[in-house]
Design a protein around this motif. Structure first.
Motif, PDB file in Angstrom:
ATOM      1  N   ILE A  44      12.116  -1.110 -22.574  1.00 25.66           N
ATOM      2  CA  ILE A  44      12.128   0.173 -23.279  1.00 25.66           C
ATOM      3  C   ILE A  44      11.387   0.011 -24.605  1.00 25.66           C
ATOM      4  CG2 ILE A  44      13.577   1.973 -24.326  1.00 25.66           C
ATOM      5  CD1 ILE A  44      13.905   1.832 -21.315  1.00 25.66           C
ATOM      6  N   LYS A  45      10.469   0.950 -24.865  1.00 28.59           N
ATOM      7  CA  LYS A  45       9.729   0.959 -26.130  1.00 28.59           C
ATOM      8  C   LYS A  45       9.640   2.414 -26.575  1.00 28.59           C
ATOM      9  CE  LYS A  45       5.174  -0.409 -27.930  1.00 28.59           C
ATOM     10  NZ  LYS A  45       3.929  -1.126 -27.589  1.00 28.59           N
ATOM     11  N   ASN A  46      10.106   2.714 -27.768  1.00 29.63           N
ATOM     12  CA  ASN A  46      10.104   4.083 -28.288  1.00 29.63           C
ATOM     13  C   ASN A  46      10.756   5.067 -27.309  1.00 29.63           C
ATOM     14  OD1 ASN A  46       8.680   3.140 -30.561  1.00 29.63           O
ATOM     15  ND2 ASN A  46       6.728   3.479 -29.532  1.00 29.63           N
ATOM     16  N   ASP A  47      11.881   4.652 -26.748  1.00 29.18           N
ATOM     17  CA  ASP A  47      12.649   5.464 -25.792  1.00 29.18           C
ATOM     18  C   ASP A  47      11.879   5.797 -24.515  1.00 29.18           C
ATOM     19  OD1 ASP A  47      14.975   5.577 -27.375  1.00 29.18           O
ATOM     20  OD2 ASP A  47      14.128   7.226 -28.561  1.00 29.18           O
ATOM     21  N   GLU A  48      10.872   4.999 -24.170  1.00 24.96           N
ATOM     22  CA  GLU A  48      10.106   5.198 -22.942  1.00 24.96           C
ATOM     23  C   GLU A  48      10.084   3.896 -22.149  1.00 24.96           C
ATOM     24  OE1 GLU A  48       6.714   8.432 -23.941  1.00 24.96           O
ATOM     25  OE2 GLU A  48       6.398   6.476 -24.874  1.00 24.96           O
ATOM     26  N   ASN A  49       9.913   4.032 -20.822  1.00 21.06           N
ATOM     27  CA  ASN A  49       9.812   2.857 -19.964  1.00 21.06           C
ATOM     28  C   ASN A  49       8.411   2.264 -20.038  1.00 21.06           C
ATOM     29  OD1 ASN A  49      12.462   2.858 -18.849  1.00 21.06           O
ATOM     30  ND2 ASN A  49      11.884   4.565 -17.540  1.00 21.06           N
ATOM     31  N   CYS A  68      -0.180  -8.568 -20.956  1.00 20.64           N
ATOM     32  CA  CYS A  68      -0.448  -7.132 -20.960  1.00 20.64           C
ATOM     33  C   CYS A  68       0.846  -6.348 -21.076  1.00 20.64           C
ATOM     34  CB  CYS A  68      -1.126  -6.719 -19.655  1.00 20.64           C
ATOM     35  SG  CYS A  68      -2.593  -7.649 -19.213  1.00 20.64           S
ATOM     36  N   GLU A  69       0.741  -5.159 -21.654  1.00 24.08           N
ATOM     37  CA  GLU A  69       1.846  -4.215 -21.591  1.00 24.08           C
ATOM     38  C   GLU A  69       1.280  -2.808 -21.531  1.00 24.08           C
ATOM     39  OE1 GLU A  69       3.590  -3.377 -26.017  1.00 24.08           O
ATOM     40  OE2 GLU A  69       4.289  -5.191 -25.046  1.00 24.08           O
ATOM     41  N   ALA A  70       2.008  -1.941 -20.820  1.00 20.37           N
ATOM     42  CA  ALA A  70       1.551  -0.569 -20.625  1.00 20.37           C
ATOM     43  C   ALA A  70       2.754   0.322 -20.363  1.00 20.37           C
ATOM     44  CB  ALA A  70       0.579  -0.484 -19.447  1.00 20.37           C
ATOM     45  N   LYS A  71       2.583   1.584 -20.695  1.00 20.08           N
ATOM     46  CA  LYS A  71       3.620   2.577 -20.422  1.00 20.08           C
ATOM     47  C   LYS A  71       3.723   2.778 -18.910  1.00 20.08           C
ATOM     48  CE  LYS A  71       4.819   7.342 -21.427  1.00 20.08           C
ATOM     49  NZ  LYS A  71       4.391   8.578 -22.079  1.00 20.08           N
ATOM     50  N   LEU A  72       4.944   2.813 -18.424  1.00 18.74           N
ATOM     51  CA  LEU A  72       5.193   3.002 -17.000  1.00 18.74           C
ATOM     52  C   LEU A  72       5.060   4.483 -16.661  1.00 18.74           C
ATOM     53  CD1 LEU A  72       6.153   1.785 -14.277  1.00 18.74           C
ATOM     54  CD2 LEU A  72       8.484   2.193 -15.065  1.00 18.74           C
ATOM     55  N   VAL A  73       4.178   4.806 -15.716  1.00 19.08           N
ATOM     56  CA  VAL A  73       3.997   6.187 -15.271  1.00 19.08           C
ATOM     57  C   VAL A  73       5.089   6.545 -14.273  1.00 19.08           C
ATOM     58  CG1 VAL A  73       2.466   7.769 -14.014  1.00 19.08           C
ATOM     59  CG2 VAL A  73       1.514   6.180 -15.698  1.00 19.08           C
ATOM     60  N   GLU A  74       5.285   5.677 -13.262  1.00 17.09           N
ATOM     61  CA  GLU A  74       6.304   5.900 -12.235  1.00 17.09           C
ATOM     62  C   GLU A  74       6.396   4.674 -11.352  1.00 17.09           C
ATOM     63  OE1 GLU A  74       5.330   9.022  -9.463  1.00 17.09           O
ATOM     64  OE2 GLU A  74       3.330   8.249  -9.104  1.00 17.09           O
ATOM     65  N   LYS A  75       7.364   4.699 -10.443  1.00 21.62           N
ATOM     66  CA  LYS A  75       7.427   3.741  -9.340  1.00 21.62           C
ATOM     67  C   LYS A  75       6.974   4.494  -8.107  1.00 21.62           C
ATOM     68  CE  LYS A  75      11.357   0.913 -10.758  1.00 21.62           C
ATOM     69  NZ  LYS A  75      12.722   0.528 -10.345  1.00 21.62           N
ATOM     70  N   ARG A  76       6.230   3.821  -7.235  1.00 18.80           N
ATOM     71  CA  ARG A  76       5.686   4.492  -6.060  1.00 18.80           C
ATOM     72  C   ARG A  76       5.743   3.539  -4.866  1.00 18.80           C
ATOM     73  NH1 ARG A  76      -0.127   6.274  -7.344  1.00 18.80           N
ATOM     74  NH2 ARG A  76       0.971   7.582  -8.838  1.00 18.80           N
ATOM     75  N   ILE A  77       6.003   4.088  -3.687  1.00 18.14           N
ATOM     76  CA  ILE A  77       5.962   3.299  -2.458  1.00 18.14           C
ATOM     77  C   ILE A  77       4.503   3.257  -1.992  1.00 18.14           C
ATOM     78  CG2 ILE A  77       6.717   3.112  -0.055  1.00 18.14           C
ATOM     79  CD1 ILE A  77       9.007   2.720  -1.999  1.00 18.14           C
ATOM     80  N   ILE A  78       3.981   2.049  -1.826  1.00 22.38           N
ATOM     81  CA  ILE A  78       2.594   1.843  -1.395  1.00 22.38           C
ATOM     82  C   ILE A  78       2.620   1.110  -0.056  1.00 22.38           C
ATOM     83  CG2 ILE A  78       0.392   0.716  -1.942  1.00 22.38           C
ATOM     84  CD1 ILE A  78       1.081   2.933  -3.932  1.00 22.38           C
TER      85      ILE A  78
END
Length: 144
Positions: A44-49, A68-78
């Motif tokens: 969690i960073k700034n109340d975001e995943n 690396c680090e990045a804001k999580l957009v979503e989880k997806r089934i691939i």
């Protein structure tokens, strides 16, 4: 519409992740772009995943590790090419391909046994490129 012509392999840059150079396999059969991620953790960073991970961007330089680090957009089934389904973290980041730069979605997965740590999928190329599979590295290395 001006599309760039790319080969079956291209040099890319993901500057927002700190990845100056990485070879990508161009795969119009893959819907989404995939990137190899080691030590993948969610936080969690700034109340975001967000997610953090490490990557060896150049197989010829196993000593080079990028954190690396990045804001999580979503989880997806691939569904992979072998038919297996996997839940993956999805991030958005800037791609530099030749002289072009634009945001793309990337799924994070284990590509350690694959020939390329990055697979450039058709969503990242749609309306932007034409693929000439007879050639490789037509665009050269990105200039940062």
């Amino acid at each position: 519409m001006n599309k760039i012509i790319i080969g079956s392999r291209e040099w890319c840059s993901l500057p927002d992740l700190g990845i100056e150079l990485i070879k990508a396999k161009v795969d119009s059969g893959a819907k989404t772009t995939a990137l190899h991620a080691d030590n993948l953790t969610k936080f969690i960073k700034n109340d975001e995943n967000w997610v953090q991970f490490s990557l060896h961007p150049l197989k010829s330089r196993p000593d080079l590790i990028v954190q690396c680090e990045a804001k999580l957009v979503e989880k997806r089934i691939i569904k992979s090419s072998n038919g297996n389904k996997e839940e993956r973290f999805v991030i958005e980041t800037k791609l530099i391909l030749g002289n072009s730069s634009y945001p793309i979605e990337i799924t994070l997965t284990n590509r350690k046994l694959m020939g390329f740590h990055m697979l450039l999928g058709r969503q990242a190329m749609s309306n932007k490129v034409l693929i000439d599979c007879e050639f490789r590295y037509l665009l050269g290395k990105p200039s940062l």
